[in-house]
Motif scaffolding. Structure first.
Motif, PDB file in Angstrom:
ATOM      1  N   SER A   1       0.854  -1.182   0.000  1.00 50.59           N
ATOM      2  CA  SER A   1       0.000   0.000   0.000  1.00 50.59           C
ATOM      3  C   SER A   1       0.888   1.230   0.000  1.00 50.59           C
ATOM      4  N   VAL A   2       0.486   2.231  -0.744  1.00 54.54           N
ATOM      5  CA  VAL A   2       1.275   3.447  -0.883  1.00 54.54           C
ATOM      6  C   VAL A   2       0.408   4.646  -0.500  1.00 54.54           C
ATOM      7  N   ARG A   3       0.952   5.514   0.302  1.00 59.63           N
ATOM      8  CA  ARG A   3       0.254   6.731   0.702  1.00 59.63           C
ATOM      9  C   ARG A   3       1.257   7.876   0.785  1.00 59.63           C
ATOM     10  N   LEU A   4       0.744   9.066   0.838  1.00 62.05           N
ATOM     11  CA  LEU A   4       1.587  10.245   0.940  1.00 62.05           C
ATOM     12  C   LEU A   4       1.223  11.001   2.208  1.00 62.05           C
ATOM     13  N   HIS A   5       2.216  11.217   3.074  1.00 64.59           N
ATOM     14  CA  HIS A   5       2.061  12.145   4.188  1.00 64.59           C
ATOM     15  C   HIS A   5       2.468  13.525   3.660  1.00 64.59           C
ATOM     16  N   TYR A   6       1.680  14.530   3.906  1.00 63.59           N
ATOM     17  CA  TYR A   6       2.045  15.863   3.448  1.00 63.59           C
ATOM     18  C   TYR A   6       1.678  16.884   4.513  1.00 63.59           C
ATOM     19  N   GLY A   7       2.263  18.057   4.392  1.00 58.59           N
ATOM     20  CA  GLY A   7       2.012  19.085   5.389  1.00 58.59           C
ATOM     21  C   GLY A   7       2.679  18.811   6.721  1.00 58.59           C
ATOM     22  N   ARG A   8       3.620  17.859   6.760  1.00 55.41           N
ATOM     23  CA  ARG A   8       4.309  17.563   8.019  1.00 55.41           C
ATOM     24  C   ARG A   8       5.278  18.684   8.357  1.00 55.41           C
ATOM     25  N   ASN A   9       5.291  19.078   9.633  1.00 55.76           N
ATOM     26  CA  ASN A   9       6.222  20.115  10.059  1.00 55.76           C
ATOM     27  C   ASN A   9       6.419  20.023  11.567  1.00 55.76           C
ATOM     28  N   ARG A  10       7.303  20.846  12.080  1.00 56.40           N
ATOM     29  CA  ARG A  10       7.651  20.785  13.506  1.00 56.40           C
ATOM     30  C   ARG A  10       6.515  21.280  14.407  1.00 56.40           C
ATOM     31  N   ARG A  11       5.503  21.873  13.815  1.00 55.42           N
ATOM     32  CA  ARG A  11       4.364  22.342  14.613  1.00 55.42           C
ATOM     33  C   ARG A  11       3.271  21.286  14.739  1.00 55.42           C
ATOM     34  N   GLY A  12       3.533  20.099  14.190  1.00 57.22           N
ATOM     35  CA  GLY A  12       2.587  18.998  14.330  1.00 57.22           C
ATOM     36  C   GLY A  12       1.615  18.831  13.189  1.00 57.22           C
ATOM     37  N   GLY A  13       1.777  19.611  12.108  1.00 53.97           N
ATOM     38  CA  GLY A  13       0.897  19.474  10.953  1.00 53.97           C
ATOM     39  C   GLY A  13       1.084  18.112  10.295  1.00 53.97           C
ATOM     40  N   ARG A  14      -0.010  17.552   9.770  1.00 51.52           N
ATOM     41  CA  ARG A  14       0.084  16.254   9.120  1.00 51.52           C
ATOM     42  C   ARG A  14      -1.225  15.960   8.400  1.00 51.52           C
TER      43      ARG A  14
ATOM     44  N   HIS B   1       7.110  22.834   4.603  1.00 49.67           N
ATOM     45  CA  HIS B   1       6.447  21.609   5.022  1.00 49.67           C
ATOM     46  C   HIS B   1       7.207  20.427   4.421  1.00 49.67           C
ATOM     47  N   HIS B   2       6.803  19.221   4.803  1.00 53.30           N
ATOM     48  CA  HIS B   2       7.465  18.022   4.278  1.00 53.30           C
ATOM     49  C   HIS B   2       6.431  17.046   3.738  1.00 53.30           C
ATOM     50  N   ALA B   3       6.796  16.409   2.621  1.00 56.88           N
ATOM     51  CA  ALA B   3       5.992  15.340   2.035  1.00 56.88           C
ATOM     52  C   ALA B   3       6.796  14.050   2.123  1.00 56.88           C
ATOM     53  N   VAL B   4       6.127  12.962   2.505  1.00 60.32           N
ATOM     54  CA  VAL B   4       6.799  11.673   2.648  1.00 60.32           C
ATOM     55  C   VAL B   4       6.011  10.611   1.887  1.00 60.32           C
ATOM     56  N   VAL B   5       6.629  10.025   0.877  1.00 63.72           N
ATOM     57  CA  VAL B   5       6.045   8.874   0.196  1.00 63.72           C
ATOM     58  C   VAL B   5       6.286   7.658   1.077  1.00 63.72           C
ATOM     59  N   ASP B   6       5.214   6.955   1.414  1.00 66.30           N
ATOM     60  CA  ASP B   6       5.250   5.884   2.414  1.00 66.30           C
ATOM     61  C   ASP B   6       4.742   4.593   1.786  1.00 66.30           C
ATOM     62  N   VAL B   7       5.635   3.626   1.602  1.00 60.32           N
ATOM     63  CA  VAL B   7       5.295   2.329   1.008  1.00 60.32           C
ATOM     64  C   VAL B   7       5.365   1.266   2.102  1.00 60.32           C
ATOM     65  N   ILE B   8       4.291   0.482   2.271  1.00 65.64           N
ATOM     66  CA  ILE B   8       4.235  -0.537   3.314  1.00 65.64           C
ATOM     67  C   ILE B   8       3.737  -1.841   2.702  1.00 65.64           C
ATOM     68  N   ASP B   9       4.434  -2.922   2.979  1.00 70.18           N
ATOM     69  CA  ASP B   9       4.045  -4.235   2.477  1.00 70.18           C
ATOM     70  C   ASP B   9       2.645  -4.601   2.978  1.00 70.18           C
ATOM     71  N   ASN B  10       1.828  -5.177   2.090  1.00 67.79           N
ATOM     72  CA  ASN B  10       0.460  -5.528   2.474  1.00 67.79           C
ATOM     73  C   ASN B  10       0.410  -6.547   3.608  1.00 67.79           C
ATOM     74  N   GLY B  11       1.367  -7.475   3.638  1.00 64.93           N
ATOM     75  CA  GLY B  11       1.387  -8.447   4.722  1.00 64.93           C
ATOM     76  C   GLY B  11       1.599  -7.793   6.071  1.00 64.93           C
ATOM     77  N   THR B  12       2.394  -6.722   6.085  1.00 65.51           N
ATOM     78  CA  THR B  12       2.603  -5.964   7.323  1.00 65.51           C
ATOM     79  C   THR B  12       1.282  -5.434   7.858  1.00 65.51           C
ATOM     80  N   ILE B  13       0.441  -4.960   6.947  1.00 70.60           N
ATOM     81  CA  ILE B  13      -0.808  -4.304   7.333  1.00 70.60           C
ATOM     82  C   ILE B  13      -1.906  -5.303   7.664  1.00 70.60           C
ATOM     83  N   LEU B  14      -2.013  -6.374   6.859  1.00 69.51           N
ATOM     84  CA  LEU B  14      -3.198  -7.227   6.907  1.00 69.51           C
ATOM     85  C   LEU B  14      -3.032  -8.533   7.674  1.00 69.51           C
ATOM     86  N   GLU B  15      -1.795  -8.967   7.888  1.00 73.92           N
ATOM     87  CA  GLU B  15      -1.568 -10.258   8.530  1.00 73.92           C
ATOM     88  C   GLU B  15      -0.994 -10.068   9.925  1.00 73.92           C
TER      89      GLU B  15
END
Length: 320
Positions: free
Chosen positions: A240-253, A284-298
């Motif tokens: 699964s792939v998602r994007l975190h955006y708007g991340r910053n030291r003030r807690g935005g996410r 701000h910071h954007a982070v492309v986040d890739v996570i194996d499906n087995g990690t999430i679902l199993e």
């Protein structure tokens, strides 16, 4: 004898001066390194957090922007997942290039737990499930700095970040890797990235995005897992792939999820998504986040351990 004594005295004096100069030099170097580390810990451009503040916040967009988020797939109701970081360790190696320039090589290790919350709806009966797995996620980044003055009352204000590489993150262990990013802001040229450690951003090439503009991101992913889990089940997506955006030291996410688009000729999985810039002006910071499906679902953390890859980058929002 008197002449020899004078010579020995002179040598002793020179030795003391040399030792004193060396001590002063070491003290100055230590002070400069401390000042640079202080800059790295506080500068908006060097932020690299990837975790969620708590389990209630997992997968939720910042309510100041977009409200709460959930998604439904294949009988899963409110499938939510994220990282709770409990440990942060790291090292910084600083290499000076003369008196006014330096390069910092940053390595950070995040530890904690990966948490999945899900629910299965069968015959109007909702069964909720929660499980967690230990995680270790290593992130590397290179930062260049320059000395802009010598007389600041606070030492760290003598130094300023001049460029930052992307933040290259990988689980340990892990079978997932990001092979390429294609970033296309509306009205601007595409940016193609294949090596995060060699991709630096400064005031000239950093993404500068007007508020309310759109950015489309395409991600190419390789997954060498021995136990692939395909999800959604009617696709060949193994992560699964998602994007975190708007991340910053003030807690935005905020988070947006990407759609599986197929494979390229090299067998890399392709995902694509679009985010709308709604933050206020600033860095701000954007982070492309890739996570194996087995990690999430199993639930089995031995067969399906935490496996993930992240690439992060700063960007700037202009007020218009």
């Amino acid at each position: 004898m008197k002449k020899l004594s004078l010579i020995l005295s002179a040598l002793l004096f020179l030795s003391l001066v040399a030792c004193n100069n060396m001590a002063n030099s070491d003290d100055n170097l230590a002070a400069e390194e401390a000042a640079i580390k202080s800059v790295l810990e506080s500068d908006d451009l060097t932020y690299d957090e990837i975790g969620d503040p708590d389990e209630d916040s997992i997968d939720n967009d910042d309510p100041n922007w977009l409200g709460k988020t959930s998604f439904n797939k294949d009988g899963k109701h409110r499938l939510r997942y994220g990282r709770i970081i409990t440990g942060r360790e790291g090292s910084v190696e600083i290499v000076f290039d003369g008196d006014t320039a330096a390069t910092a090589y940053i390595s950070r290790t995040f530890t904690g737990k990966f948490v999945t919350h899900s629910g299965t709806l069968v015959n109007d009966t909702l069964t909720l499930t929660r499980f967690e797995k230990p995680l270790q996620h290593d992130i590397e980044r290179i930062v260049t700095l320059r000395k802009v003055r010598n007389d600041a009352a606070v030492e760290r204000r003598n130094w300023r970040v001049s460029s930052v590489s992307m933040a290259d993150g990988l689980s340990n262990p892990g079978d997932v890797s990001i092979e390429k990013l294609v970033i296309k802001p509306a009205g601007q040229d595409s940016m193609v990235i294949t090596d995060p450690n060699a991709t630096f951003f400064d005031g000239n090439n950093m993404l500068n995005l007007p508020r309310f503009s759109e950015v489309t991101v395409k991600v190419f992913v390789k997954n060498n897992t021995a136990n692939p889990v395909y999800f959604p089940v009617d696709t060949r997506a193994t992560e699964s792939v998602r994007l975190h955006y708007g991340r910053n030291r003030r807690g935005g996410r905020a988070i947006t999820f990407f759609k599986y688009m197929g494979e390229d000729n090299a067998g890399n999985k392709i995902y694509q998504g679009t985010w709308t810039v709604k933050q206020f002006s600033g860095y701000h910071h954007a982070v492309v986040d890739v996570i194996d499906n087995g990690t999430i679902l199993e639930k089995d953390e031995v067969t399906y351990p935490y496996s993930s890859a992240t690439w992060g980058m700063p960007y700037h929002i202009s007020p218009f």
